[in-house]
Design an enzyme around this catalytic site. Sequence first.
Site, short mmCIF file in Angstrom:
data_model
loop_
_atom_site.label_atom_id
_atom_site.label_comp_id
_atom_site.label_asym_id
_atom_site.label_seq_id
_atom_site.Cartn_x
_atom_site.Cartn_y
_atom_site.Cartn_z
N HIS A 167 -2.92 6.46 4.37
CA HIS A 167 -1.52 6.68 4.71
C HIS A 167 -1.09 8.08 4.30
O HIS A 167 -1.44 8.55 3.21
CB HIS A 167 -0.62 5.70 3.96
CG HIS A 167 -0.76 4.27 4.40
ND1 HIS A 167 -1.31 3.90 5.60
CD2 HIS A 167 -0.37 3.11 3.79
CE1 HIS A 167 -1.28 2.57 5.69
NE2 HIS A 167 -0.73 2.07 4.61
N CYS A 182 0.81 -1.23 0.00
CA CYS A 182 0.00 0.00 0.00
C CYS A 182 0.84 1.28 0.00
O CYS A 182 0.58 2.20 -0.77
CB CYS A 182 -0.94 0.00 1.21
SG CYS A 182 -0.14 -0.47 2.76
#
Lengths: 350, 350
Positions: A252, A132
């Site tokens: 994130h 990710c």
Amino acid sequence: MLNTEGLNVAVVGVTGAVGTRMLEMLEGSPLPVKKLLPLASKRSAGKKVVFGGKEWIIAEAKPESFKNIDIALFSAGGSVSKELAPEAAERGAVVIDNTSAFRMDKDVPLVVPEVNEEALHGHHGIIANPNCSTIQMVAALEPIRQAYGLNRIIVSTYQAVGGAGAKAMAELERQTRDVLEGKQPEAAILPVKGDKKHYQMAFNSIPQIDMFQPNDYTFEEMKMINETKKIMDDRQLKVSATCVRVPVPISHGESVYIEINKNNVESSDIKALLSDAPGIVLQDDPAHQIYPMQMNAVGKKEVFVGRIRKDPDVENGFHMWIVSDNLLKGAAWNSVQIAESLLKLGLIEA
Amino acid sequence: MLNTEGLNVAVVGVTGAVGTRMLEMLEGSPLPVKKLLPLASKRSAGKKVVFGGKEWIIAEAKPESFKNIDIALFSAGGSVSKELAPEAAERGAVVIDNTSAFRMDKDVPLVVPEVNEEALHGHHGIIANPNCSTIQMVAALEPIRQAYGLNRIIVSTYQAVGGAGAKAMAELERQTRDVLEGKQPEAAILPVKGDKKHYQMAFNSIPQIDMFQPNDYTFEEMKMINETKKIMDDRQLKVSATCVRVPVPISHGESVYIEINKNNVESSDIKALLSDAPGIVLQDDPAHQIYPMQMNAVGKKEVFVGRIRKDPDVENGFHMWIVSDNLLKGAAWNSVQIAESLLKLGLIEA
């Protein structure tokens, strides 16, 4: 196994944080899904999911599940992928695997469609979805690399708890309530479920994501280093990373420092590039306090970039702040996007 | 104004997050405090503080407050320092100012005792305490600079809300409760009280600390850049920073990347240096998941360093993770430490 009237799609790990989002992304995709095969562990078999207005019964994932499947999206952990992805590929399914099981295999393309879609031509039944934190970074940097060349990346991450799964998100919430109520919070999952010690995530940052490696980097950090070089197909690219978990449920953040191979480039040039790049949303207007934030990226497919600044002391050095939903572009969406690319490139037929 | 039987110490802004901790640090210090003069705004005048087992009445800070004061610790905001610090110095007090008002003045030493204590000799009545995020970074890097030379610093911060004051900490707590209860949280302070827009801090990171400057860096980032060069007395040192606020009440984390001027240095060499450095605690044992964390640094005076790793691709590049209580070493403790240094160097007499 090709079908003439649509695709048979299996989703392995359909009940997880990423699996549920894979269904959402498939719903919104132009991919012609004829049949959905929701797969999970024995525990979830028999439960139902809703997709395309219909209910589908979850089955236990087994080697024979993949007969007549065109595309198999895997997100049930590395050990499940190691066991079942080759079985699926052998039965003719194209596997798009969201775990780290095959990412560094020479025969397995590691793909972010905005960066290296053409690598899909080299697949042998298994395609890997990158980590990710790597995906959102390379998606944002690729337009810069193409325009100016990229010499070096130094990244510090501000990673969401959701990357460790739905149970980790529940742990953050439970711990936060406990701290607010003056109770001693319990830690049983974070930073890494399989590691020996567990630490409080609520109101804290933890500079460990995944297990430590012999070189004192974490596996997450090594994933960012090695996967970036593979996706950008540049072994000379210098990449270094520090990965930190922050008490944020989803999306994130990344503080990314780069050195490009061209002088006399201004931050305005980079902003112009990114404002026009596929999958990227430029949010960079300091005068109006516009910059990407994790809470605003949740549920969005795009990668958000802002805080682009030239290093005052280094001619070709630039900072930027990159944010994306780690469960979507970082996982479920990138996987479905790979499936769309396969169809577009004629590598599967609907 | 020198005293023969101890020091008269004024604390300006004594009711704030830093001011209250200045009293705590003074209590624990060998400084011979004869008389405490707690000062604050008119609003707090008449209230009492306890120090040295006695009650002291808070007075309103005015120019004439500083008659017969030996040391005046200021932490009541830049405008109060700008107005009253010169008045205090004129009356013979040595001012130790925790705001950014005078930090970059040529005549004002900017001091972290572990780094440049000797700069105190050049003071003209006002000494500046550096920015919190700068202090912990330079304290950790100075032993490395002395041993190997330092060419470059690239830092990404994970800063606590407490740096924006007690009201910001209360806002984080209130917002967190609201999010957990499904209510829309209100934002009125963070990221910067004086800026136009306010954003949710709970379960979010905000890549803005202090106001934006014309070059698109924030003032916090420019403080780290300029103050580091001044404290280390090296205008050639390359420094660049991205400052981010995370939903943590107290203690700053920093992902710091450095390039040293010497080859063939290993991370074990740097660990050996720091294990023996003043004010530094090395917490670096990946095999046992030992690394600094913000929640563990609260209330401690030291700077904690861990996650020391060599860049796999750059011979003289190293990462580390630096954590310290931003209200103590970053503010109250460093100020009191400066007072101790003044006494030790004979620059004040008790």
